[in-house]
Structure formats: C-alpha cells, structure tokens
Scaffold this active site. Structure first.
Site, PDB file in Angstrom:
ATOM      1  N   HIS A 101       0.884  -1.168   0.000  1.00 41.75           N
ATOM      2  CA  HIS A 101       0.000   0.000   0.000  1.00 41.75           C
ATOM      3  C   HIS A 101       0.925   1.223   0.000  1.00 41.75           C
ATOM      4  CE1 HIS A 101      -2.184  -3.074   2.341  1.00 41.75           C
ATOM      5  NE2 HIS A 101      -3.306  -2.537   1.906  1.00 41.75           N
ATOM      6  N   ASP A 104       2.346   2.030   3.349  1.00 35.77           N
ATOM      7  CA  ASP A 104       3.282   1.080   3.972  1.00 35.77           C
ATOM      8  C   ASP A 104       4.711   1.531   3.752  1.00 35.77           C
ATOM      9  OD1 ASP A 104       1.071  -0.593   4.248  1.00 35.77           O
ATOM     10  OD2 ASP A 104       1.568  -1.766   2.456  1.00 35.77           O
TER      11      ASP A 104
HETATM   12  C1  XUL Z   1      -7.365  -6.655   4.423  1.00 35.01           C
HETATM   13  C2  XUL Z   1      -6.539  -7.102   3.287  1.00 35.01           C
HETATM   14  C3  XUL Z   1      -5.686  -6.058   2.662  1.00 35.01           C
HETATM   15  C4  XUL Z   1      -5.615  -6.151   1.181  1.00 35.01           C
HETATM   16  C5  XUL Z   1      -4.898  -5.018   0.509  1.00 35.01           C
HETATM   17  O1  XUL Z   1      -8.086  -7.659   5.010  1.00 35.01           O
HETATM   18  O2  XUL Z   1      -6.552  -8.248   2.919  1.00 35.01           O
HETATM   19  O3  XUL Z   1      -4.422  -6.146   3.206  1.00 35.01           O
HETATM   20  O4  XUL Z   1      -5.005  -7.344   0.769  1.00 35.01           O
HETATM   21  O5  XUL Z   1      -5.420  -3.794   0.852  1.00 35.01           O
END
Ligand code: XUL
Ligand code: CO
Length: 439
Positions: A101, A104
């Site tokens: 993300h 992150d």
């Molecule tokens: C949340 C989840 C996230 C997604 C990416 O449950 O799985 O980490 O994979 O936003």
C-alpha cells in the site's frame, strides 16, 4: 548496504527429510511440475505491510515485534531501512515479487502534497533497489482506511471532500505502481461498507463506488497503465457489512455498472472463511466466470470470526486451491501473495523467515499434489461420468437449447421412473488424501 538479518543465510531447498528449520522441504524453485518450474507456477509475493510495517499490535496491546529497523532516527530513515530490509528478505527467501500500500512504504506528511513528495522519494529508492536486486512489483494499492479522514469510507463516504481526496490518493498510487512496473493494481474495500442502514444511502454509496472505479479505468488509459485491475472481496471487517462481500457479489456489482471487462478478483483465503465459503469455492467461482486474477494466500481460524491472516499451513486447502489455479491455466499476471503475519508471540526477526518457509512449502506441496490429481484426471473422470446424461440424448438437447418446458414434460411423462447414482463423496475425499500422503 546494511545487512538486517545477518544470522539468517540464503534459504535453500534441502528436501523433505531435512531437519533444518531454515531450509525449504518442498519448495524447490527450479523443479519442473507439468512443464513449468515451481517458481513460475507460484509467483510468490511478499506483503510489505505485514512483513515490514506490521508491529503486532492488537486491540488489547501495543506491538511486540522486534525488528532490526527499530533504531531508525526519523520516519524517512525508517522507511528507507524497511525498504532495504525488504530486498534482503526477498533475496534470502528467493521471492521475486512484493506488494504494498502507498502508506506502507512512506509516511504521511502534513498535507497531501507533502505526503506525495515523501512517497516520491521512497519510490525512487525502491526503483533503484528493485533494479539492483532484480525484483518485481506484483501490485500496488492505496491505503484509504487507516487515516481518520476515512472514518465513513473513501469512495463510499458521505463526505464529497473525502471522495475527492481518495481519488487523488488512488491517482498517485496508480502513478507509483506504473513507475515501478506493477503488474496489477488492487482495490480492497477498506471501509467501503456500512455499520447501520439508519444513516446510510446504500444506493448512492454503490453508485459512487462505480463512479470511482470508472474514473480509475479512465485514468489508467490516460497514463498507459496496462496492469490488471483487481478487486479483493471481503464480507466484513472493518465495517459490519463490506460492499465487496464475496466474488459473486462483486461480479453482480461489476455487471450492473458495465465494469466487468476491466476487473478481475484478488481472492484471499481468510476473506473466504469470513464469508463462510471455502477458499476453493471463491477461486472456483472466479475461475468459471473468467475473473481469477490473483491470490492472497493465508488462512483464517474457523473458530474465530475475524481476519487472523495466518501463514497458510493447511495442506488440504493449499492442494484444492492450486488445483483451481492449474485448471485456470495458471495465475499470471497475478501471484500468490502472503497476506499473512507472524503471530503476536512470534516476535523475533527469525520468525519472519520460518513463517514464509512454512507458507511457501505448503503451497509448493499443494501444487505438486494438485498437479498429480489433475494429471491422473481422477476428479475429472468422476465428474464427467457423473454428468454423462448431459452429453447424450435429452441432456444433450437441454445443453444445446433444443428443448422447452412442453417437450421436457412429454419426455418426463414417458420417463418418470428415475434412477440416480451415488455421488461417492467419501471415496473422493479418501482419494485426495491418498494423493496428499503419497506425493
Ligand atoms: C485486508 C486485506 C488487505 C488487502 C490489501 O483484510 O486483505 O491487506 O489485501 O489492501
Ligand atoms: Co488481502
């Protein structure tokens, strides 16, 4: 460059009899399974948030993780140390892909412009390290759920200013994903859902979500981003009811808004559990609808009602999911992303390696068993025999659309003594076990 895990060597394949905790027992990257190497089949991916950013906090206590970058002097130094450690981990584990993300990899600043500037600085460093280490980005995404501004959601918020902010953030995350050669871009719903219908305009929220996706599609065309868009379904958590409940719900949504040709699914095992489906069910629904995009391989705890994001160690689930992947002709340009975290009590740096090894070995063994099952066509032969009545006679006419209620009634009146055959479920379960035990 600094070394972060000096006590851990490069992890090698030593085979199933090895007792070395820091060795692969089943994942042998160059081993060929059905014409492709394990590495090509599995496309293992490191999740940046759990591995580098996650601290191990829970609703009852602060983080517990001991990490070699805890000594960083400021936020940007911390971001750079994590980025360096990321590539060391990937090198040592022999993982080619990572996923992140935006938030992150770099911290938020005081303003959006400031945040973007910080992100650009880290992305430039990331690009340099990717080239140096020969690593690739499976997907990027935007974290539009952590900051309090997203309290009512992002694209489904009641506040138009937040919708605009989310659009700006997604635009930037797409730019960054393109810059790093990302092969996919993920939309996980975050806080796109609701707590109570007493204050929610469900129709407007869903229309706005569709508008948001359409703008993302348009922007991708504008900048020439050709990566695959993926939606990651999840039924609940953080909101009581997430709009992207499961694969079937997302498909219905996409078809309503004519968006189906632009999106595939990123399916997560633990999200399937929360929707009271098996992982295989979700993957199979995506496969038969031509929208299997990528996988977040982890596992939940069937006794708990929340997302535990454990490393996958259940060989049965791994086998059946790899069976679907093989039937799909592979998972590329998606991959197997370990959206998984070490338990709060597994806080030592070495636990990161032990967990990835456990997950990679499980998926590799699952791949091998699934390949043998498919190669021997055990389930296929049984299934085609089971549906044989649809390949001849009246069944063939049904499949070819040559009949209607009247002609079927005529047939049924003449053939009303029905004979059915056993589904042989227990036998088939024992056959799958036999393949697992004997592989
Ligand atoms: C949340 C989840 C996230 C997604 C990416 O449950 O799985 O980490 O994979 O936003
Ligand atoms: Co996920």
């Amino acid at each position: 460059m600094r070394e972060y895990f000096a006590n851990v060597p490069k992890i090698k394949y030593e085979g199933k009899d090895s007792k070395n905790p820091l060795a692969f027992k089943y994942y042998n990257p160059d081993e060929v399974v059905g014409g492709k190497t394990m590495k090509e089949h599995l496309r293992f991916t490191l999740s940046y948030w759990h591995t580098l950013t996650g601290a191990g906090s829970d609703p009852f206590g602060v983080g517990t993780m001991l990490r070699p970058w805890d000594c960083a002097e400021d936020e940007m130094e911390l971001a750079k140390m994590r980025m360096e450690a990321n590539f060391e981990l990937m090198d040592k584990l022999g993982i080619e892909y990572f996923a992140f993300h935006d938030r992150d990899i770099a911290p938020e600043g005081k303003t959006l412009a400031d945040t973007n500037e910080k992100l650009d600085e880290i992305v430039a460093y990331c690009k340099e390290l990717m080239q140096k280490h020969g690593k690739k980005l499976l997907w990027g995404t935007a974290n539009m759920f952590g900051n309090p501004r997203f309290v009512h959601g992002a694209a489904t918020t009641c506040n138009a200013d937040v919708f605009a902010y989310a659009a700006a953030q997604t635009k930037k995350a797409m730019d960054v994903t393109k810059e790093l050669g990302g092969e996919n871009y993920v939309f996980w719903g975050g806080r796109e859902g609701y707590e109570t219908l007493l204050n929610t305009d469900l129709g407007l929220e869903q229309d706005n979500l569709a508008r948001f996706f359409q703008m993302a599609v348009d922007y991708a065309k504008k900048i020439g981003f050709t990566g695959q868009f993926l939606i990651e379904p999840k039924p609940k958590e953080p909101t009581k009811h997430q709009y992207d409940f499961d694969v079937a719900t997302v498909l219905g949504f996409l078809r309503k808004y004519n968006l189906e040709k632009y999106f595939k699914m990123n399916i997560e095992a633990n999200h399937a559990t929360l929707a009271q489906h098996t992982f295989q069910h979700e993957v199979a629904v995506a496969r038969v609808n031509g929208v299997l995009g990528s996988l977040d391989v982890n596992q939940g705890d069937p006794n708990l009602g929340w997302d535990t994001d454990q490393f996958p160690t259940n060989i049965y689930d791994a086998t059946m999911v790899m069976y679907e992947v093989l039937k799909n002709g592979g998972i590329a340009p998606g991959g197997l992303n370990f959206d998984a975290k070490t338990r709060r009590a597994s806080f030592e740096p070495e636990d990161l390696f032990l967990s990835y090894i456990a997950g990679m070995d499980t998926m590799a063994k699952g791949l091998r068993v699934a390949y043998s099952l498919l190669d021997d066509a055990v389930l296929e032969n049984n299934t085609s025999e089971r549906y044989k009545t649809f390949s001849e006679g009246i069944g063939k006419d049904i499949v070819e659309g040559k009949v209607d209620f009247e002609s079927l009634e005529k047939y049924a009146l003449e053939n009303s003594v029905i004979s059915n055959k056993s589904g042989r479920q227990e036998y088939l379960e024992s056959v799958v076990n036999q393949y697992i035990f004997n592989d």
